[in-house]
Design an enzyme around this catalytic site. Structure first.
Site, PDB file in Angstrom:
ATOM      1  N   GLY B  64       5.802 -55.148  55.542  1.00 47.34           N
ATOM      2  CA  GLY B  64       5.616 -56.253  56.912  1.00 47.34           C
ATOM      3  C   GLY B  64       5.361 -55.917  58.068  1.00 47.34           C
ATOM      4  O   GLY B  64       4.445 -56.903  58.960  1.00 47.34           O
ATOM      5  N   THR B  65       4.707 -54.229  58.637  1.00 51.29           N
ATOM      6  CA  THR B  65       3.601 -54.284  59.284  1.00 51.29           C
ATOM      7  C   THR B  65       2.454 -55.058  59.019  1.00 51.29           C
ATOM      8  O   THR B  65       1.789 -55.538  59.922  1.00 51.29           O
ATOM      9  CB  THR B  65       3.536 -52.815  59.603  1.00 51.29           C
ATOM     10  N   GLN B 172      13.848 -58.295  61.259  1.00 51.74           N
ATOM     11  CA  GLN B 172      15.630 -58.359  61.210  1.00 51.74           C
ATOM     12  C   GLN B 172      16.425 -59.191  60.429  1.00 51.74           C
ATOM     13  O   GLN B 172      17.360 -58.649  59.939  1.00 51.74           O
ATOM     14  CB  GLN B 172      15.278 -58.276  62.648  1.00 51.74           C
ATOM     15  N   HIS B 191      12.259 -54.904  52.169  1.00 52.87           N
ATOM     16  CA  HIS B 191      13.051 -53.685  52.032  1.00 52.87           C
ATOM     17  C   HIS B 191      13.845 -54.099  53.126  1.00 52.87           C
ATOM     18  O   HIS B 191      15.066 -53.462  52.369  1.00 52.87           O
ATOM     19  CB  HIS B 191      12.360 -52.262  52.140  1.00 52.87           C
ATOM     20  N   CYS B 315      15.339 -38.918  72.838  1.00 47.96           N
ATOM     21  CA  CYS B 315      14.753 -36.972  72.593  1.00 47.96           C
ATOM     22  C   CYS B 315      14.806 -37.614  71.050  1.00 47.96           C
ATOM     23  O   CYS B 315      14.656 -36.065  70.211  1.00 47.96           O
ATOM     24  CB  CYS B 315      16.097 -37.016  73.168  1.00 47.96           C
TER      25      CYS B 315
END
Lengths: 483, 483
Positions: B64-65, B172, B191, B315
């Site tokens: 997808g990227t 998505q 995927h 974080c």
């Protein structure tokens, strides 16, 4: 006998296991992600060891082509302070040539190193193309069309002496032969070694400058963006390990089978030229060209008989341009057949091929009614020196053939191999010493008419403007009958 | 509950069948090559039909990227006569943001469309960013971190009115929701719909200008170079067909399970904020943030309990920058948990998660000794209006807090969520109306201190140079105690 091979059984097993165990995103912190990361790390270690690299030098790409593109563009970008000059051999894979074209279109410079008649570069000729502005040199480990192995380590030494990085495209040999020393960047493709499609390798030696030409991404050391295909990479690593373990024995076996093809095809089929280096070659690839044959037609006949072979012939490619490899070698491009023996090819299959080939070629040629000779029946005369060799000044035109003795053949609009067929059929109409002028506009004629002259020991005089013979387009190719 | 899902059983079956039947190079003329080509063509027809495209509009990429990168760069190049202006929303996937960064680095211009507190763009605000020089607009179908569905068709209409091509990143939603109408380019990732890794989709509508940014290659309509991964593409098509057939029923089921999480988490866990549009959302994604929690620690605890969840929290990311999505929404970034329910998630698993979560969060918070309240026990006061909202002039500094009543907390060098924890612990030391100044140099504080004020109905006064309070670095965040 194809450009790829079925998945190695070991690879399939590994693929299915990794789909179960390594389906998750290796960038994730949870258990399945960590497990995928562990499998990926192990695969990277394995591939690195098998290719003579460190694990942290290896990035997995989506294909060998992507590895080549990123390797070249990233190294050029990383070394742009040196300059924008790229050097590669004339017989590199099209992925290299296309990347060089893009580099040129973006203002870069490209130097091309010629090859000899076997498709091999000379290290000194390679070194002669390097300049102060050369940012990257590219050389294949072995040629994909004719199997000739290149003098990579010699070239690497010469590049290393002047501090120029060398990208070695090892797609054809990785898994079969040891990776040559001295590379700065290394590229390979897993499906060539029995791994799955979708996995290429780009290795960048520690210390070699590299700057990604793509949008930034954290994955694969910032070199290859996108979701990492862990199951396929695991399968690729497993397959590489498996074929490497068998390589020495299998290479010897395939080398002998290829030798058999190299020796017997010219004895079985008239007017055929086996090309590529007879000694410094891949164990599993053999290429030959058949005069007066349309490669696509012959491939179709071989396919019907159950043989899957490829062709670099101008007649089969969808681009209608002759193979740049055969052109650079200065050999016949028509009727080209490339046989690539997959791992485990049976001796019987090779014998079946050798038994079928002569009849199939003869059937393709039959409608032409040409007199074709086998060297066994009538020894081929020594080839004469070509008047117009590739290194000669192309602007030096031959004298126009005197109108009286010249036979002008109009092959305009005819596609390879028809111009050569016309020439072969009609050269007997002029006396020895007489000249035949072939008018042709198919680009392949420029390669195939000189190659035919070489094979048939006729004298190629060179080319001239077709207008001299009253044609409004194309080129005139002049041939003197010697016998 | 992860960013990807195990391979769909239908996809695995198709993959193994296609490894047998479609292993050859589909560009080859021989039988196995033609067979691979037939499988590829059928897969392309299937994916096209399922995505509302024509087969000749679809190119398969490696991820997808890669589809996003090639789609954006190729459309910008193809439309460069319009200009070099690119527009995208503030909450696009990082692949879009990184491609935009590269475009900017190469001299292009980029306009970013803000989102509301739910992460949703307004079509009119999107249209307002378009200029005469806009060559491409990019909008996701739905957000990957918070599940908010974007008004794609409205935006497409507005782009269409002014002739600007729109790339829709449907990664998505493809396979789950119908593809919105009006796209000029469409990208997706197999995927995400239960297909294998290694397959993305780039569709370019007939008539939309596109010029590949990569070296030329004949494959996949000249848009995606490299050996075509037929088995994985066949598996991707099979999986898409399978999930589409079950989508309506499965969506309803997962939608209800997500609703349960959205409703019950704030009732079970004190000081938690569920983010993303409560109505216009993906059926399977839910995201919430827990005050005073280090997201990475909580993810570790959830992982030990058998739950694989992700986090957009500052974080947990290796880049140490807060999620750009949560930042653009102006919501809390600390203690962020994203739950993505894979196809077939059992109700029991969701119940198990809801049963485990409160105890795990409480255990992470226990050492802090804070007084945390559930809204059921003590209703949350209405949030006050934030003094410094993102649209306000950021250069307008608040008046310096009078030395007398201000409590200065030095959180310099402390990482998220510690500055907010300091604030929560010590705000009781000043009287109502008094001011607390937090000195911090973690970038997340800029987002989390205002978000904490919102959640706790304290008044955020804005930021000031830390030097005013004697610090040599960082920023001073001013908060007035209201209760």
């Amino acid at each position: 006998m194809a450009s790829t091979a079925p998945l190695h059984p070991v690879a399939r097993q590994a693929l299915n296991a990794a789909i179960d165990e390594g389906w998750a995103d290796p960038a994730r912190l949870y258990r399945s992600g960590r497990q995928a990361r562990m499998l990926l790390d192990a695969a990277r270690e394995g591939v690195a060891a098998d290719l003579g690299a460190r694990a942290d030098e290896i990035s997995f790409t989506a294909s060998g082509t992507q590895a080549v593109q990123l390797g070249i563009l990233g190294a050029l970008r990383g070394n742009r302070r040196r300059g924008a000059h790229l050097v590669h051999s004339a017989v590199e894979h099209s992925s290299v040539l296309h990347t060089a074209e893009l580099h040129e279109a973006q203002g870069g410079e490209v130097g091309v190193v010629p090859v000899d008649r076997h498709g091999r570069v000379k290290a000194t000729q390679f070194a002669a193309r390097l300049t102060d502005a050369t940012a990257l040199a590219v050389l294949q480990s072995a040629n994909h069309e004719v199997g000739t192995v290149q003098p990579v380590e010699e070239v690497a030494d010469l590049c290393g002496n002047v501090g120029i990085p060398l990208l070695v495209d090892a797609a054809q040999s990785a898994g079969r032969l040891p990776v040559p020393h001295g590379w700065s960047l290394l590229t390979a493709s897993a499906h060539k070694w029995g791994g799955p499609a979708g996995v290429g390798v780009l290795a960048v030696r520690k210390g070699v400058r590299y700057a990604s030409p793509l949008p930034s991404d954290e994955r694969e050391r910032g070199r290859v963006p996108g979701y990492v295909n862990v199951p396929a990479i695991v399968a690729a690593a497993a397959s590489l390990r498996a074929v490497r373990a068998e390589a020495e024995q299998e290479n010897a076996r395939l080398h002998a089978l290829v030798e058999r093809i190299r020796t017997r095809v010219p004895a079985l089929v008239p007017e055929v030229e086996v090309v590529g280096d007879p000694v410094r070659r891949l164990p599993h690839v053999v290429t030959f060209s058949c005069l007066y044959v349309d490669g696509e037609v012959l491939l179709g006949e071989l396919d019907k008989a159950g043989f899957a072979v490829s062709s670099g012939s101008s007649c089969t490619s969808s681009t209608l341009t002759p193979s740049h490899v055969l052109a650079a070698m200065g050999v016949l491009t028509e009727g080209n057949v490339r046989v690539s023996l997959p791992y485990g090819t049976a001796e019987e299959d090779v014998e079946r091929f050798l038994a079928a080939l002569p009849g199939l070629v003869a059937a393709v040629r039959a409608p032409l009614g040409l007199d074709l000779r086998l060297p066994a029946a009538e020894p081929e005369p020594e080839p004469v020196v070509r008047t117009a060799d590739p290194s000669a000044d192309p602007s030096a035109e031959p004298e126009p053939a005197g109108e009286a003795e010249a036979l002008v053949l109009d092959a305009l609009g005819k596609r390879c191999p028809l111009p050569v067929i016309d020439l072969a059929r009609r050269i007997g109409e002029v006396p020895p010493g007489g000249t035949v002028v072939v008018l042709a506009d198919d680009e392949a004629a420029r390669l195939d008419i000189p190659a035919w002259c070489d094979m048939r020991a006729q004298e190629y005089l060179g080319e001239a403007p077709a207008a001299r013979y009253g044609a409004d387009r194309g080129t005139a190719y002049l041939v003197r009958r010697t016998d």
